[in-house]
Scaffold this motif. Structure first.
Motif, PDB file in Angstrom:
ATOM      1  N   ILE A  17      -3.361  -5.836  -4.302  1.00  0.00           N
ATOM      2  CA  ILE A  17      -3.181  -6.166  -2.881  1.00  0.00           C
ATOM      3  C   ILE A  17      -3.177  -4.870  -2.090  1.00  0.00           C
ATOM      4  O   ILE A  17      -2.334  -3.999  -2.317  1.00  0.00           O
ATOM      5  N   GLY A  18      -4.133  -4.748  -1.189  1.00  0.00           N
ATOM      6  CA  GLY A  18      -4.211  -3.548  -0.355  1.00  0.00           C
ATOM      7  C   GLY A  18      -4.420  -2.284  -1.147  1.00  0.00           C
ATOM      8  O   GLY A  18      -3.950  -1.218  -0.755  1.00  0.00           O
ATOM      9  N   GLY A  19      -5.103  -2.393  -2.299  1.00  0.00           N
ATOM     10  CA  GLY A  19      -5.364  -1.223  -3.121  1.00  0.00           C
ATOM     11  C   GLY A  19      -4.235  -0.835  -4.041  1.00  0.00           C
ATOM     12  O   GLY A  19      -4.327   0.160  -4.764  1.00  0.00           O
ATOM     13  N   THR A  20      -3.162  -1.598  -4.046  1.00  0.00           N
ATOM     14  CA  THR A  20      -2.007  -1.330  -4.910  1.00  0.00           C
ATOM     15  C   THR A  20      -1.777  -2.504  -5.841  1.00  0.00           C
ATOM     16  O   THR A  20      -1.921  -3.657  -5.446  1.00  0.00           O
ATOM     17  N   THR A  21      -1.434  -2.206  -7.089  1.00  0.00           N
ATOM     18  CA  THR A  21      -1.185  -3.248  -8.082  1.00  0.00           C
ATOM     19  C   THR A  21       0.295  -3.634  -8.068  1.00  0.00           C
ATOM     20  O   THR A  21       1.173  -2.765  -8.165  1.00  0.00           O
ATOM     21  N   GLU A  44      -6.871 -13.299  -5.347  1.00  0.00           N
ATOM     22  CA  GLU A  44      -8.081 -12.757  -5.959  1.00  0.00           C
ATOM     23  C   GLU A  44      -7.743 -11.514  -6.785  1.00  0.00           C
ATOM     24  O   GLU A  44      -6.734 -10.846  -6.551  1.00  0.00           O
ATOM     25  N   ASP A  45      -8.630 -11.257  -7.758  1.00  0.00           N
ATOM     26  CA  ASP A  45      -8.533 -10.041  -8.567  1.00  0.00           C
ATOM     27  C   ASP A  45      -7.175  -9.921  -9.263  1.00  0.00           C
ATOM     28  O   ASP A  45      -6.463  -8.928  -9.131  1.00  0.00           O
ATOM     29  N   GLY A  82       0.780  -1.223   0.000  1.00  0.00           N
ATOM     30  CA  GLY A  82       0.000   0.000   0.000  1.00  0.00           C
ATOM     31  C   GLY A  82       0.806   1.264   0.000  1.00  0.00           C
ATOM     32  O   GLY A  82       0.236   2.361  -0.042  1.00  0.00           O
ATOM     33  N   SER A  83       2.132   1.144   0.063  1.00  0.00           N
ATOM     34  CA  SER A  83       2.985   2.335   0.081  1.00  0.00           C
ATOM     35  C   SER A  83       3.753   2.460  -1.224  1.00  0.00           C
ATOM     36  O   SER A  83       3.793   1.527  -2.038  1.00  0.00           O
ATOM     37  N   ASP A  84       4.386   3.607  -1.385  1.00  0.00           N
ATOM     38  CA  ASP A  84       5.195   3.834  -2.570  1.00  0.00           C
ATOM     39  C   ASP A  84       6.351   2.836  -2.613  1.00  0.00           C
ATOM     40  O   ASP A  84       6.949   2.520  -1.579  1.00  0.00           O
ATOM     41  N   GLU A  85       6.684   2.379  -3.823  1.00  0.00           N
ATOM     42  CA  GLU A  85       7.726   1.352  -3.961  1.00  0.00           C
ATOM     43  C   GLU A  85       9.109   1.856  -3.566  1.00  0.00           C
ATOM     44  O   GLU A  85      10.010   1.057  -3.314  1.00  0.00           O
ATOM     45  N   THR A  86       9.286   3.178  -3.514  1.00  0.00           N
ATOM     46  CA  THR A  86      10.597   3.717  -3.141  1.00  0.00           C
ATOM     47  C   THR A  86      10.777   3.801  -1.625  1.00  0.00           C
ATOM     48  O   THR A  86      11.886   4.065  -1.158  1.00  0.00           O
ATOM     49  N   GLN A  87       9.706   3.578  -0.845  1.00  0.00           N
ATOM     50  CA  GLN A  87       9.811   3.696   0.609  1.00  0.00           C
ATOM     51  C   GLN A  87      10.604   2.527   1.179  1.00  0.00           C
ATOM     52  O   GLN A  87      10.266   1.367   0.992  1.00  0.00           O
ATOM     53  N   ARG A  88      11.660   2.846   1.908  1.00  0.00           N
ATOM     54  CA  ARG A  88      12.526   1.822   2.506  1.00  0.00           C
ATOM     55  C   ARG A  88      12.391   1.751   4.030  1.00  0.00           C
ATOM     56  O   ARG A  88      12.854   0.779   4.640  1.00  0.00           O
TER      57      ARG A  88
END
Length: 583
Positions: free
Chosen positions: A256-260, A192-193, A92-98
């Motif tokens: 997943i969790g609103g993020t693709t 799912e989805d 659910g977070s940005d992919e750059t967040q570490r």
């Protein structure tokens, strides 16, 4: 008396020293209390991980971080931070967040709590990934922060969802072939989805798909149960030149969790096999011809039978792509469709297409001129090309092949050179230039008249480098030394040869067309002799310009007319009926 005073002073000094010592000790004690590491009877923090030992790529998992304050004092303004390595992401977070940080507030003595972080691994199969948790806090009455750290190593196993892409290594151009996509859920969890996407090249035409896509090249998978698998069969064909490679890329996406997220990715490539018929294109007898504006182009399409069988009923299409073609002037014995700019030949129009024996060749021709000027309207209107795409097909197929027809595709791309020009002008009255000319006009024998020469540079449709402009002063003309330009270089004069040259490193495309021209101004003087009476006397030879076309690599050249004392560009002297040299 003196002895008593000395004793009193010594006692006073002792008192001051004692007070100072107490102050120093007190300050040191305060610093120690505020900044010294906590002792065992002040605060003791326990920080622990709870996580699966092994995770799979593409499957969400949770990590629990527990913390206990087993000391005697509260932990003030506590914060918990979890650091993750590349390949693992916070759902659910940005992919750059570490790093993810949570504020815990104050943790009282004996208090215990936990925080859960939802993560997913998207890469790093069969590797070890380390997570680190840091609990930071302050002690009451202190601004210093203290930390407690804990680490855990996670083993990344295989993939939660696997996918394969199967396709033939080589096909004939136009031959139908099959692409098989297979996917499988390797976990004990339900997905799912899901969405499976297939990126295909522009040259690919899809004939069918089983199951049918929910939208173009996209298949929606509502539920994928543990151990469940599925297939997607796609049939289509490629049109392209021989030995060309075309790539395909399939991705399985999960919400997943609103993020693709990309749960699985597979790629493949297909090349075009050599056909029994080949086609080549030339323009003006060359494959690498550099065209120029206002050119006349003669195209020849040569078909050759590469096999030992006769190829029958050949149909040929040539599609023209380019803004510079003068389409109404096209000349051909084929049929031209002006909606698609396509020329078609068939056996009814050209008898050589009825059959082409083993090793035989035949040629098709058409001619077309280019426009007389570039259709430039913006700075970006540059680097023009001309493309001819040829498709030839026949129902004749090689023995022991499943193809329904034989096809070959080829394309010729021709670059169009830009245009470089210089405009040489002479003026007598030229106050706008900032240079004042003196003398008589019309000129008189043995009397000196000054002129300003303007060189204006134009570049159309391509960038031009290493530009050189040159001309020679004529008899009786002198260089005065007054010179200027609107760029960082100016014309130079060689007194030994009488040549004026101007070097310009770079001229952007459409200079002088969309923007102002590059311009230089220099002053010369001229003194006519008695033999010049009644004449328009030459003061400057033809001005030559040359430079390298950055797009095509060729040298561009041009020139402007000689300049005389008849100042055709100076509107202030245009009313003079006879500008020739006077006695």
């Amino acid at each position: 008396m003196q002895k008593s005073q000395h004793g009193a002073i010594s006692l006073g000094k002792l008192i001051l020293i004692a007070i100072g010592s107490i102050a120093v000790v007190g300050g040191a004690l305060l610093l120690f209390i505020n900044f010294a590491p906590p002792s065992a009877d002040q605060d003791t923090v326990v920080l622990e991980f709870s996580s699966p030992k092994t995770i799979t790529v593409g499957q969400p998992f949770s990590v629990k971080v527990s913390f206990v304050n087993s000391g005697n004092f509260p932990l003030k303004d506590a914060k918990l931070a979890l650091s993750i390595p590349q390949g693992i992401y916070f759902i659910g977070s940005d992919e750059t967040q570490r790093v993810a940080e949570q504020a815990l507030g104050d943790i009282g003595p004996g208090s215990a709590d936990q925080r859960i972080f939802n993560l997913i691994a998207l890469e790093g199969r069969q590797t070890l990934k380390r997570l680190e948790a840091v609990l930071s806090y302050r002690r009451a009455g202190s601004e210093a922060r203290f930390e407690e750290k804990s680490q855990v190593d996670l083993t990344i196993g295989g993939e939660a969802v696997t996918m394969t892409l199967e396709s033939p290594a080589r096909v004939f151009s136009g031959e139908q072939f099959e692409i098989k996509l297979h996917y499988r859920n390797n976990t004990d969890s339900v997905f799912e989805d899901l969405t499976l996407t297939l990126a295909v090249p522009d040259a690919f035409s899809m004939d069918s798909a089983d199951p049918k896509p929910s939208k173009e090249n996209n298949w929606h998978i509502a539920t994928l149960n543990p151990g469940e698998e599925g297939n997607i069969i796609i049939k289509g064909s490629l049109k392209g030149p021989e030995k060309a490679f075309f790539g395909f890329r399939a991705e399985l996406l999960g919400n997943i969790g609103g993020t693709t997220y990309k749960l699985a990715t597979k790629g493949g490539s297909v090349s075009i096999a050599s056909s029994i018929i080949s086609a080549t294109i030339t323009v003006n007898n060359k494959k690498d011809y550099i065209a120029h504006i206002d050119d006349d182009l003669d195209y020849v399409i040569t078909l050759h039978n590469n096999s030992e069988i006769t190829i029958e009923n050949i149909n040929v299409r040539a599609t023209l792509l380019g803004k510079l073609y003068d389409y109404p002037q096209l000349s051909t014995d084929g049929f031209f469709n002006s909606l698609t700019n396509t020329i078609t030949w068939n056996p009814a129009q050209n008898s050589s297409l009825f059959s082409l024996g083993p090793g035989e060749s035949t040629a098709l021709r058409f001619s077309i001129p280019l426009l007389s000027a570039f259709p430039v309207a913006r700075l970006g209107d540059k680097n023009y090309t001309l493309k001819v795409r040829v498709e030839a097909e026949s129902p004749t197929v090689p023995p022991q092949t499943t193809a329904e027809k034989t096809m070959t595709v080829t394309q010729l791309e021709t670059k169009v050179a830009g245009k470089l020009a210089v405009d040489a002008q002479a003026f007598f009255r030229d106050a706008k230039s900032g240079i004042i000319n003196e003398g008589d006009y019309p000129p008189q024998v043995n009397r000196t008249t000054q002129y300003t020469i303007h060189w204006k540079v134009y570049a159309t449709a391509t960038d031009v480098s290493n530009v050189l402009i040159s001309a020679f002063l004529q008899s009786g003309a002198q260089w005065t030394g007054k010179v200027k330009s609107n760029i960082n270089s100016v014309p130079q004069y060689d007194p030994h040869s009488g040549q004026v040259t101007w070097a310009i490193s770079h001229v952007p495309a459409n200079t002088g067309i969309v923007t102002k021209p590059i311009e230089a101004i220099f002053q010369i003087s001229h003194t006519p002799s008695v033999v010049d009476v009644g004449k328009d006397v030459k003061i400057l030879t033809k001005t030559r310009i040359e430079g390298r076309d950055d797009f095509t690599g060729i040298m561009l050249t041009n020139e402007d007319d000689i300049l005389t004392t008849n100042l055709v560009d100076d509107p202030t002297v245009s009313n003079i009926r006879n500008p020739r040299v006077r006695p």
